[in-house]
Design a protein around this motif. Structure first.
Motif, PDB file in Angstrom:
ATOM      1  N   GLY A  41      -0.205  -6.199  -4.662  1.00 18.01           N
ATOM      2  CA  GLY A  41       0.120  -5.830  -3.297  1.00 18.01           C
ATOM      3  C   GLY A  41       1.462  -6.385  -2.853  1.00 18.01           C
ATOM      4  O   GLY A  41       1.927  -7.418  -3.345  1.00 18.01           O
ATOM      5  N   ALA A  43       3.318  -7.013   1.028  1.00 15.92           N
ATOM      6  CA  ALA A  43       3.069  -6.966   2.465  1.00 15.92           C
ATOM      7  C   ALA A  43       4.238  -7.578   3.219  1.00 15.92           C
ATOM      8  O   ALA A  43       5.001  -8.385   2.681  1.00 15.92           O
ATOM      9  CB  ALA A  43       1.778  -7.714   2.801  1.00 15.92           C
ATOM     10  N   GLU A  53       9.581  -5.076  -3.338  1.00 15.22           N
ATOM     11  CA  GLU A  53       9.082  -4.039  -4.244  1.00 15.22           C
ATOM     12  C   GLU A  53      10.146  -3.649  -5.266  1.00 15.22           C
ATOM     13  O   GLU A  53       9.833  -3.441  -6.449  1.00 15.22           O
ATOM     14  CB  GLU A  53       8.654  -2.822  -3.432  1.00 15.22           C
ATOM     15  CG  GLU A  53       7.983  -1.738  -4.268  1.00 15.22           C
ATOM     16  CD  GLU A  53       7.417  -0.638  -3.404  1.00 15.22           C
ATOM     17  OE1 GLU A  53       7.087   0.424  -3.967  1.00 15.22           O
ATOM     18  OE2 GLU A  53       7.308  -0.832  -2.176  1.00 15.22           O
ATOM     19  N   HIS A  66       0.940  -1.718  -4.337  1.00 15.89           N
ATOM     20  CA  HIS A  66       0.184  -1.252  -3.180  1.00 15.89           C
ATOM     21  C   HIS A  66       0.814  -1.890  -1.934  1.00 15.89           C
ATOM     22  O   HIS A  66       0.978  -3.109  -1.882  1.00 15.89           O
ATOM     23  CB  HIS A  66      -1.291  -1.641  -3.278  1.00 15.89           C
ATOM     24  CG  HIS A  66      -2.011  -1.027  -4.443  1.00 15.89           C
ATOM     25  ND1 HIS A  66      -2.944  -0.024  -4.308  1.00 15.89           N
ATOM     26  CD2 HIS A  66      -1.914  -1.274  -5.779  1.00 15.89           C
ATOM     27  CE1 HIS A  66      -3.410   0.312  -5.497  1.00 15.89           C
ATOM     28  NE2 HIS A  66      -2.796  -0.428  -6.410  1.00 15.89           N
ATOM     29  N   ARG A  67       1.133  -1.075  -0.940  1.00 16.47           N
ATOM     30  CA  ARG A  67       1.768  -1.579   0.279  1.00 16.47           C
ATOM     31  C   ARG A  67       0.712  -1.924   1.326  1.00 16.47           C
ATOM     32  O   ARG A  67      -0.243  -1.179   1.532  1.00 16.47           O
ATOM     33  CB  ARG A  67       2.698  -0.527   0.858  1.00 16.47           C
ATOM     34  CG  ARG A  67       4.076  -0.438   0.207  1.00 16.47           C
ATOM     35  CD  ARG A  67       4.958  -1.608   0.611  1.00 16.47           C
ATOM     36  NE  ARG A  67       6.347  -1.340   0.271  1.00 16.47           N
ATOM     37  CZ  ARG A  67       7.248  -0.902   1.137  1.00 16.47           C
ATOM     38  NH1 ARG A  67       6.889  -0.688   2.394  1.00 16.47           N
ATOM     39  NH2 ARG A  67       8.478  -0.681   0.766  1.00 16.47           N
ATOM     40  N   TYR A  68       0.910  -3.052   2.017  1.00 18.23           N
ATOM     41  CA  TYR A  68       0.021  -3.473   3.101  1.00 18.23           C
ATOM     42  C   TYR A  68       0.858  -3.923   4.285  1.00 18.23           C
ATOM     43  O   TYR A  68       1.978  -4.420   4.123  1.00 18.23           O
ATOM     44  CB  TYR A  68      -0.904  -4.604   2.630  1.00 18.23           C
ATOM     45  CG  TYR A  68      -1.788  -4.188   1.484  1.00 18.23           C
ATOM     46  CD1 TYR A  68      -2.900  -3.383   1.688  1.00 18.23           C
ATOM     47  CD2 TYR A  68      -1.485  -4.575   0.171  1.00 18.23           C
ATOM     48  CE1 TYR A  68      -3.706  -2.983   0.638  1.00 18.23           C
ATOM     49  CE2 TYR A  68      -2.287  -4.185  -0.885  1.00 18.23           C
ATOM     50  CZ  TYR A  68      -3.384  -3.385  -0.654  1.00 18.23           C
ATOM     51  OH  TYR A  68      -4.169  -2.975  -1.703  1.00 18.23           O
ATOM     52  N   ALA A  74      -3.464  -7.763   3.058  1.00 18.84           N
ATOM     53  CA  ALA A  74      -3.323  -8.085   1.636  1.00 18.84           C
ATOM     54  C   ALA A  74      -4.461  -8.983   1.159  1.00 18.84           C
ATOM     55  O   ALA A  74      -4.993  -8.803   0.056  1.00 18.84           O
ATOM     56  CB  ALA A  74      -1.981  -8.767   1.392  1.00 18.84           C
ATOM     57  N   ALA A  77      -7.518  -6.895   0.630  1.00 18.51           N
ATOM     58  CA  ALA A  77      -7.417  -6.099  -0.594  1.00 18.51           C
ATOM     59  C   ALA A  77      -7.732  -6.943  -1.825  1.00 18.51           C
ATOM     60  O   ALA A  77      -8.374  -6.464  -2.771  1.00 18.51           O
ATOM     61  CB  ALA A  77      -6.019  -5.493  -0.715  1.00 18.51           C
ATOM     62  N   ASN A  82      -9.146  -4.767  -4.992  1.00 22.46           N
ATOM     63  CA  ASN A  82      -8.234  -3.631  -5.113  1.00 22.46           C
ATOM     64  C   ASN A  82      -6.940  -4.032  -5.802  1.00 22.46           C
ATOM     65  O   ASN A  82      -6.304  -3.202  -6.461  1.00 22.46           O
ATOM     66  CB  ASN A  82      -7.918  -3.058  -3.727  1.00 22.46           C
ATOM     67  CG  ASN A  82      -9.134  -2.422  -3.083  1.00 22.46           C
ATOM     68  OD1 ASN A  82      -9.960  -1.820  -3.759  1.00 22.46           O
ATOM     69  ND2 ASN A  82      -9.262  -2.559  -1.772  1.00 22.46           N
ATOM     70  N   VAL A  83      -6.532  -5.291  -5.636  1.00 22.25           N
ATOM     71  CA  VAL A  83      -5.340  -5.828  -6.293  1.00 22.25           C
ATOM     72  C   VAL A  83      -5.663  -7.227  -6.803  1.00 22.25           C
ATOM     73  O   VAL A  83      -6.599  -7.879  -6.333  1.00 22.25           O
ATOM     74  CB  VAL A  83      -4.130  -5.880  -5.332  1.00 22.25           C
ATOM     75  CG1 VAL A  83      -3.682  -4.481  -4.936  1.00 22.25           C
ATOM     76  CG2 VAL A  83      -4.454  -6.712  -4.092  1.00 22.25           C
ATOM     77  N   ALA A  86      -0.866 -10.543  -4.259  1.00 22.09           N
ATOM     78  CA  ALA A  86       0.047  -9.870  -3.335  1.00 22.09           C
ATOM     79  C   ALA A  86       1.225 -10.789  -3.035  1.00 22.09           C
ATOM     80  O   ALA A  86       1.077 -12.017  -2.956  1.00 22.09           O
ATOM     81  CB  ALA A  86      -0.672  -9.483  -2.044  1.00 22.09           C
TER      82      ALA A  86
END
Length: 330
Positions: A41, A43, A53, A66-68, A74, A77, A82-83, A86
């Protein structure tokens, strides 16, 4: 050629072949551990997050970004699996969120990768372990090592049921009872004694038992359909593919493809993933591996019942099975 000479040749040839297969299965994934589309992630404010990123994308093919919106999202997640971690862009510099309970090797790699990028930019990274490993097993060694004993227990259960001549419902009952007892004993050791697991005790015992049953059912089912050769096929599948491809010591996304994907479709990999979920993440992302283990168990036990039924029919259809002796009258 005398049969004894053929046996000697078979041993001389087969043993090195098996050794080569085992070395390939265990050494190849271990020597190629690296992130491959590892969910990570990012964030923070859009501009700062975009910069983070871009830096992460320099590791080509390593991360699936994955962006939060913020740190709280984050963290959620990570806790939902999910990740694996982050990077949060803050005014003071980047902050790294990890989850060592999801894999200490992954958490360590993320720390090294993000710290290296931050050092290049002249900043330092603050690391926060959102879901840490328990104090009784800070390196996650117990959970990593659990895959092999459970696989061996399942193989032993399937082999014993076959070699003792148990069939049909008796074989199923034996496999269910042995697997349940293994689950209770394993939970008692890993959770109660070593303190390596942190979830609900009975849920962990159920997962450990189901993992054993998935292997035992597969071995016994193959043996019921193919004969004793099925024991070897089932054991080879679990030991040469399931165990080294399980990702227990790292993560499925850290293994070369297709090893990571294959491992999650086999009992050792699915069992390890499910045990992590119920022990440290309140059951998050548990549905997939639970279904995988259940299907292995159901199909294996179904094969045991089918094999017993086919043998019973074959025995009943043999010539002379219903032949009755006739006696003279008078």
């Amino acid at each position: 050629m005398p049969s004894r000479n053929r046996h000697v040749i078979a041993v001389v040839v087969l043993v090195p072949v098996l050794a080569a297969l085992a070395l390939w299965a265990f050494a190849w994934p271990a020597s190629r551990i690296a992130p491959r589309d590892l969910p990570l992630g990012v964030a923070g404010p859009p501009a700062a997050a975009a910069q983070v990123e871009r830096r992460l994308e320099r590791h080509e093919g390593a991360f699936e970004i994955h962006r939060y919106a913020d740190e709280a999202a984050a963290r959620d997640a990570i806790e939902d699996r999910n990740v694996y971690g982050a990077v949060v862009a803050t005014p003071q510099g980047p902050e790294l969120l990890t989850a060592s309970a999801a894999g200490p090797v992954v958490a360590q790699f993320l720390q090294e990768a993000v710290a290296q990028q931050a050092a290049a930019g002249g900043t330092q990274v603050e690391t926060v372990d959102v879901v840490p490993t328990p104090a009784g097993d800070p390196r996650g060694a117990v959970l990593n090592a659990a895959a092999l004993p459970l696989a061996l227990a399942g193989i032993a259960a399937g082999a014993l049921v076959t070699l003792l001549g148990l069939r049909g419902f008796r074989a199923v009952t034996a496999l269910l009872g042995a697997s349940a007892l293994v689950g209770v004993i394993a939970a008692g050791i890993a959770h109660s004694w070593l303190g390596a697991l942190g979830g609900d005790w009975w849920t962990e015992a159920s997962v450990l038992g189901l993992s054993t049953l998935a292997v035992g059912g597969a071995v016994a089912g193959l043996a019921a359909l193919l004969g004793t050769a099925g024991i070897g096929i089932g054991a080879a599948m679990v030991m040469l593919l399931g165990n080294p491809f399980s990702g227990a010591t790292s993560a499925p996304q850290m293994l070369p493809e297709p090893a990571g994907a294959i491992g999650q479709w086999l009992p050792p990999g699915a069992g390890t993933t499910l045990l992590r979920s119920v022990s440290f993440f309140d059951g998050a992302a548990a549905t997939g591996p639970a279904l995988t283990l259940t299907w292995w168990a159901v199909l294996g036990l179904g094969a045991v019942l089918l094999g017993g039924s086919l043998r019973a029919r074959k025995a009943g259809a043999e010539p002379g099975a219903d032949r009755r002796e006739l006696s003279t009258v008078g």
